[in-house]
Design an enzyme around this catalytic site. Structure first.
Site, PDB file in Angstrom:
ATOM      1  CB  CYS A 243      -0.929   0.022   1.209  1.00 32.05           C
ATOM      2  SG  CYS A 243      -2.008  -1.393   1.250  1.00 32.05           S
TER       3      CYS A 243
ATOM      4  CG  HIS B 224      -3.663   3.310   3.105  1.00 30.35           C
ATOM      5  ND1 HIS B 224      -4.092   3.092   1.812  1.00 30.35           N
ATOM      6  CD2 HIS B 224      -3.514   2.083   3.663  1.00 30.35           C
ATOM      7  CE1 HIS B 224      -4.191   1.796   1.605  1.00 30.35           C
ATOM      8  NE2 HIS B 224      -3.855   1.158   2.712  1.00 30.35           N
TER       9      HIS B 224
ATOM     10  CG  ASN C  62      -6.847  -0.986   1.163  1.00 29.08           C
ATOM     11  OD1 ASN C  62      -6.116  -0.392   0.375  1.00 29.08           O
ATOM     12  ND2 ASN C  62      -6.381  -1.605   2.226  1.00 29.08           N
TER      13      ASN C  62
HETATM   14  O1  UT7 Z   1      -4.067  -1.626   3.507  1.00 29.01           O
HETATM   15  C1  UT7 Z   1      -3.298  -2.464   4.236  1.00 29.01           C
HETATM   16  C2  UT7 Z   1      -3.718  -3.191   5.295  1.00 29.01           C
HETATM   17  N1  UT7 Z   1      -4.990  -3.629   5.628  1.00 29.01           N
HETATM   18  C3  UT7 Z   1      -5.784  -3.016   6.535  1.00 29.01           C
HETATM   19  O2  UT7 Z   1      -5.647  -1.892   6.865  1.00 29.01           O
HETATM   20  C4  UT7 Z   1      -6.821  -3.801   7.220  1.00 29.01           C
HETATM   21  C5  UT7 Z   1      -6.733  -3.634   8.719  1.00 29.01           C
HETATM   22  N2  UT7 Z   1      -7.741  -4.380   9.391  1.00 29.01           N
HETATM   23  C6  UT7 Z   1      -9.055  -4.070   9.331  1.00 29.01           C
HETATM   24  O3  UT7 Z   1      -9.451  -3.144   8.657  1.00 29.01           O
HETATM   25  C7  UT7 Z   1     -10.003  -4.868  10.174  1.00 29.01           C
HETATM   26  O4  UT7 Z   1      -9.261  -5.703  11.047  1.00 29.01           O
HETATM   27  C8  UT7 Z   1     -10.987  -5.741   9.348  1.00 29.01           C
HETATM   28  C9  UT7 Z   1     -11.999  -4.853   8.645  1.00 29.01           C
HETATM   29  C10 UT7 Z   1     -10.230  -6.572   8.318  1.00 29.01           C
HETATM   30  C11 UT7 Z   1     -11.759  -6.669  10.267  1.00 29.01           C
HETATM   31  O5  UT7 Z   1     -12.426  -5.901  11.263  1.00 29.01           O
HETATM   32  P1  UT7 Z   1     -12.289  -6.296  12.808  1.00 29.01           P
HETATM   33  O6  UT7 Z   1     -13.128  -5.373  13.560  1.00 29.01           O
HETATM   34  O7  UT7 Z   1     -10.820  -6.330  13.121  1.00 29.01           O
HETATM   35  O8  UT7 Z   1     -12.930  -7.743  12.835  1.00 29.01           O
HETATM   36  P2  UT7 Z   1     -12.290  -9.107  13.324  1.00 29.01           P
HETATM   37  O9  UT7 Z   1     -11.271  -9.605  12.359  1.00 29.01           O
HETATM   38  O10 UT7 Z   1     -11.883  -8.976  14.767  1.00 29.01           O
HETATM   39  O11 UT7 Z   1     -13.544 -10.039  13.237  1.00 29.01           O
HETATM   40  C12 UT7 Z   1     -14.707  -9.820  14.085  1.00 29.01           C
HETATM   41  C13 UT7 Z   1     -15.779 -10.803  13.671  1.00 29.01           C
HETATM   42  C14 UT7 Z   1     -15.283 -12.251  13.554  1.00 29.01           C
HETATM   43  O12 UT7 Z   1     -16.330 -13.096  13.995  1.00 29.01           O
HETATM   44  P3  UT7 Z   1     -16.297 -13.756  15.462  1.00 29.01           P
HETATM   45  O13 UT7 Z   1     -15.024 -14.551  15.509  1.00 29.01           O
HETATM   46  O14 UT7 Z   1     -16.287 -12.578  16.408  1.00 29.01           O
HETATM   47  O15 UT7 Z   1     -17.541 -14.554  15.494  1.00 29.01           O
HETATM   48  C15 UT7 Z   1     -15.088 -12.433  12.070  1.00 29.01           C
HETATM   49  O16 UT7 Z   1     -15.223 -13.785  11.672  1.00 29.01           O
HETATM   50  O17 UT7 Z   1     -16.271 -10.453  12.369  1.00 29.01           O
HETATM   51  C16 UT7 Z   1     -16.229 -11.612  11.539  1.00 29.01           C
HETATM   52  N3  UT7 Z   1     -16.023 -11.161  10.149  1.00 29.01           N
HETATM   53  C17 UT7 Z   1     -17.024 -10.830   9.339  1.00 29.01           C
HETATM   54  N4  UT7 Z   1     -18.366 -10.849   9.527  1.00 29.01           N
HETATM   55  C18 UT7 Z   1     -19.134 -10.444   8.491  1.00 29.01           C
HETATM   56  C19 UT7 Z   1     -14.840 -10.994   9.495  1.00 29.01           C
HETATM   57  N5  UT7 Z   1     -15.090 -10.541   8.237  1.00 29.01           N
HETATM   58  C20 UT7 Z   1     -16.442 -10.452   8.130  1.00 29.01           C
HETATM   59  C21 UT7 Z   1     -17.289 -10.051   7.093  1.00 29.01           C
HETATM   60  N6  UT7 Z   1     -18.623 -10.062   7.307  1.00 29.01           N
HETATM   61  N7  UT7 Z   1     -16.841  -9.651   5.879  1.00 29.01           N
END
Ligand code: UT7
Length: 333
Positions: free
Chosen positions: A120, A260, A290
């Protein structure tokens, strides 16, 4: 405070342009692919839709469109360009570099062409090098491009990543300037200890493509989203402070924070730590998701074209990405 060495010349952005695919993929489209919802994606990321290339389209086609628009904006001919630097990790082929095809298509035959692999952070890495080459008197005019087709390495069964990314290309014409204006500071960094948090292994010689590797989906991008999130907020803040220090400025002299566009919560947390009010933060993640290396120049280009970013105003931009890599800059337009 770190002092920059004496330079013979500064650099400034004289034109910008961008290009995105026509095909729109909405959150509702993704609801049909994986177990997700518009509510989850909007609430956790700020994304409503993203653009996606069609099969057969090449990243270089989008780079060429973005470069043509930037050249026209700067009123510079392709033949005047000395260097084409493209930040990308999703180019047309393993080699030659995507910038090679862009050079040929633009007929920028007086330039050298180079791709920079910094995920990125690719556009800011490219800007850093263009600025340094201009300061050293080796280059007078450069095309600095950020471009990505991450949908080509997206696992469409992985809901934690497939909702995040979109395709785009954006370019800037960067020229030598005798006055101290334009790029007031540019800073980059990396931390290879965090490479395991965001990567795509398959296809490199550390992980040859085999039937088995393809079955396991090793040719797709993988990310520990939550860990990346935590590092991102810390890194974006520190890199922002560094760019402001290097520019010998104070935070309240910044007109716009254009970060970003990875996640609206990361952008808001960064702005809050920097004490920059929300109305001075430019956000377009809702429309494009993104777009990795294209994200920062795409946002700056839109801010200029919509008249939000006015001539004479100063932008703080900051990015982080896989590697980890990061970059930041203070730029007066
Ligand atoms: O550009 C370079 C780098 N990338 C980034 O900047 C990404 C950085 N990370 C993020 O933006 C966030 O971590 C995400 C958007 C990827 C994920 O958000 P989060 O609040 O960190 O969610 P999480 O990974 O802690 O997941 C929370 C829950 C999980 O379910 P359980 O285990 O709590 O039941 C995931 O399985 O959300 C679930 N989940 C989803 N649910 C519905 C993960 N992806 C999805 C989805 N739809 N697409």
């Amino acid at each position: 405070m770190e002092r920059l060495p004496t330079r013979t010349c500064h650099s400034r952005i004289t034109g910008m342009g961008s290009a995105v695919p026509e095909q729109v993929l909405t959150n509702h489209d993704l609801e049909l692919l994986v177990d997700t919802s518009d509510e989850w994606i909007t609430g956790r990321t700020g994304i409503k839709e993203r653009r996606m290339c069609k099969k057969g389209e090449r990243l270089s086609d989008y780079c060429v469109k973005a470069c043509r628009r930037a050249l026209e904006d700067a009123q510079v001919e392709a033949g005047e360009i000395d260097a084409i630097l493209i930040g990308t990790i999703s180019g047309d082929y393993r080699f030659p570099a995507t910038s090679i095809f862009v050079q040929s298509e633009l007929r920028a035959m007086n330039a050298f062409a180079l791709d920079i692999s910094a995920t990125c952070s690719g556009w800011l890495y490219a800007l850093f090098h263009a600025d340094a080459l201009i300061a050293a008197g080796r280059v007078r005019k450069a095309l600095v491009v950020g471009a990505e087709m991450l949908t080509s390495i997206t696992d469409w069964s992985d809901r934690s990543t497939c909702v995040l990314f979109g395709d785009a290309a954006a370019a800037a014409v960067v020229e030598a300037s005798d006055g101290h204006e334009g790029v007031l500071s540019v800073h980059i960094g990396s931390n290879g200890d965090l490479a395991h948090l965001l990567y795509c292994k398959g296809g490199g010689n550390g992980k040859y493509l085999t039937e088995e590797s393809i079955r396991k989906g090793e040719h797709y991008l993988r990310m520990s989203g939550n860990d990346v999130f935590k590092h991102a907020v810390r890194t974006m803040y520190r890199a922002s402070v560094k760019a402001i220090e290097l520019a010998h400025m104070e935070i309240d002299e910044i007109d716009w924070l254009i970060p970003h566009q990875a996640n609206i919560r990361i952008m808001e947390a960064t702005a809050e730590r920097l004490r920059i009010p929300r109305e001075r933060v430019f956000i377009n993640i809702d429309k494009y998701g993104n777009t990795s290396a294209a994200s920062v120049p795409l946002a700056i280009d839109e801010a200029r074209r919509t008249g939000k970013l006015k001539p004479g105003q100063t932008v703080l931009t900051v990015v982080f990405g896989g590697g980890f890599t990061w970059g930041s800059a203070v730029i007066r337009f």
